[in-house]
Scaffold this motif. Structure first.
Motif, mmCIF file in Angstrom:
data_model
loop_
_atom_site.group_PDB
_atom_site.id
_atom_site.type_symbol
_atom_site.label_atom_id
_atom_site.label_comp_id
_atom_site.label_asym_id
_atom_site.label_seq_id
_atom_site.Cartn_x
_atom_site.Cartn_y
_atom_site.Cartn_z
ATOM 1 N N ALA A 1 -4.246 6.804 1.645
ATOM 2 C CA ALA A 1 -3.603 6.264 2.860
ATOM 3 C C ALA A 1 -3.857 5.385 3.269
ATOM 4 C CB ALA A 1 -2.118 6.236 2.006
ATOM 5 N N GLY A 2 -4.845 6.447 4.332
ATOM 6 C CA GLY A 2 -5.330 6.871 5.533
ATOM 7 C C GLY A 2 -6.834 5.380 4.632
ATOM 8 N N ILE A 3 -6.985 5.443 4.321
ATOM 9 C CA ILE A 3 -8.414 5.068 4.023
ATOM 10 C C ILE A 3 -7.411 3.503 3.605
ATOM 11 C CG2 ILE A 3 -10.458 4.005 2.121
ATOM 12 C CD1 ILE A 3 -10.509 7.369 2.015
ATOM 13 N N ALA A 4 -6.948 2.951 2.608
ATOM 14 C CA ALA A 4 -6.387 1.891 2.358
ATOM 15 C C ALA A 4 -5.800 0.703 4.129
ATOM 16 C CB ALA A 4 -5.309 1.575 1.396
ATOM 17 N N LEU A 5 -5.233 2.105 4.541
ATOM 18 C CA LEU A 5 -4.820 1.430 5.776
ATOM 19 C C LEU A 5 -5.365 0.869 7.099
ATOM 20 C CD1 LEU A 5 -1.045 3.115 5.610
ATOM 21 C CD2 LEU A 5 -1.887 0.779 5.523
ATOM 22 N N GLY A 6 -6.907 1.383 6.201
ATOM 23 C CA GLY A 6 -7.948 0.390 7.628
ATOM 24 C C GLY A 6 -8.067 1.811 9.026
ATOM 25 N N ILE A 7 -8.004 3.318 8.491
ATOM 26 C CA ILE A 7 -8.098 4.399 9.358
ATOM 27 C C ILE A 7 -9.449 4.428 8.650
ATOM 28 C CG2 ILE A 7 -7.864 6.370 10.200
ATOM 29 C CD1 ILE A 7 -4.725 5.853 9.296
ATOM 30 N N PRO A 8 -10.572 4.200 10.096
ATOM 31 C CA PRO A 8 -11.421 5.323 10.192
ATOM 32 C C PRO A 8 -11.613 6.190 9.829
ATOM 33 C CG PRO A 8 -11.295 4.158 12.228
ATOM 34 C CD PRO A 8 -10.023 4.183 11.589
ATOM 35 N N LEU B 1 2.963 5.969 -3.004
ATOM 36 C CA LEU B 1 3.986 7.311 -3.426
ATOM 37 C C LEU B 1 3.669 6.633 -4.759
ATOM 38 C CD1 LEU B 1 7.384 5.075 -1.483
ATOM 39 C CD2 LEU B 1 6.064 7.180 -1.080
ATOM 40 N N ALA B 2 3.937 5.302 -5.330
ATOM 41 C CA ALA B 2 3.955 5.556 -7.009
ATOM 42 C C ALA B 2 2.986 7.128 -7.844
ATOM 43 C CB ALA B 2 3.599 3.942 -7.388
ATOM 44 N N LEU B 3 1.534 6.480 -6.950
ATOM 45 C CA LEU B 3 0.372 8.050 -6.826
ATOM 46 C C LEU B 3 0.522 9.261 -6.697
ATOM 47 C CD1 LEU B 3 -3.135 8.715 -7.587
ATOM 48 C CD2 LEU B 3 -2.604 8.095 -5.088
ATOM 49 N N LEU B 4 1.614 9.626 -5.628
ATOM 50 C CA LEU B 4 1.970 10.433 -5.300
ATOM 51 C C LEU B 4 2.703 11.255 -7.114
ATOM 52 C CD1 LEU B 4 2.771 12.735 -3.435
ATOM 53 C CD2 LEU B 4 4.301 11.351 -2.747
ATOM 54 N N ILE C 1 0.985 -1.318 0.045
ATOM 55 C CA ILE C 1 0.076 0.300 -0.324
ATOM 56 C C ILE C 1 0.774 1.348 -0.081
ATOM 57 C CG2 ILE C 1 -1.351 1.155 1.423
ATOM 58 C CD1 ILE C 1 -2.634 -1.110 1.941
ATOM 59 N N VAL C 2 2.056 1.065 0.994
ATOM 60 C CA VAL C 2 2.353 2.435 0.253
ATOM 61 C C VAL C 2 4.000 2.430 -0.730
ATOM 62 C CG1 VAL C 2 4.927 3.476 1.482
ATOM 63 C CG2 VAL C 2 3.263 2.328 3.115
ATOM 64 N N ILE C 3 3.748 1.813 -1.355
ATOM 65 C CA ILE C 3 4.576 1.619 -2.459
ATOM 66 C C ILE C 3 3.637 2.189 -3.310
ATOM 67 C CG2 ILE C 3 5.634 -0.062 -4.833
ATOM 68 C CD1 ILE C 3 7.814 1.147 -1.849
ATOM 69 N N LEU C 4 2.321 1.480 -3.394
ATOM 70 C CA LEU C 4 1.473 2.337 -4.409
ATOM 71 C C LEU C 4 0.814 3.460 -4.546
ATOM 72 C CD1 LEU C 4 -0.796 -0.755 -4.666
ATOM 73 C CD2 LEU C 4 0.844 0.371 -7.028
#
Length: 132
Positions: free
Chosen positions: A35-42, A10-13, A5-8
């Motif tokens: 990133a927050g949504i993808a990592l599951g932060i409410p 960074l690519a998006l950025l 997720i972090v790599i993706l």
């Protein structure tokens, strides 16, 4: 999975900034939200998380930016910037003036903001033919 997720993100950025020419701050903000949504932060905690992250970074950088701007203004108004730019042009010539600016920053410990002021003032002085 977190690493992917972090790599993706960074690519998006990189794509947002370089390909779509979106402003860097907006790109960072969009990427942070994704990133927050993808990592599951409410979703209700996402604005607070971004606020804390940006606030901690800006809090530590604000003092450096303000002091660098103040020092740059003092150097520019005192005439020291013109003298430094003239010496760098004499030492390195116009073709290699960037090396002079880099050496000035490295050896003298000036902030990059001050270096930019010196380059701008030196270039304006050199190309206009008039003393600033």
């Amino acid at each position: 999975m977190t690493f992917i997720i972090v790599i993706l993100c960074l690519a998006l950025l990189i794509v947002l900034i370089s390909y779509f020419k979106v402003d860097a701050f907006i790109s960072f903000l969009v990427t942070s939200i994704v990133a927050g949504i993808a990592l599951g932060i409410p979703l209700e905690k996402l604005p607070q998380s971004i606020d804390v992250g940006v606030g901690s970074i800006m809090g530590s950088l604000t003092l450096i930016i303000v002091l660098g701007a103040m020092l740059g203004k003092l150097v520019a108004e005192s005439g020291a910037a013109q003298k430094i730019a003239s010496v760098m042009v004499d030492l390195f010539g116009t073709k290699y003036i960037q090396w002079g600016a880099n050496d000035n920053r490295v050896y003298c410990g000036y902030s990059s903001l001050l270096r930019d002021w010196i380059c701008v003032i030196g270039a304006a002085d050199f190309f206009s033919g008039q003393s600033i």
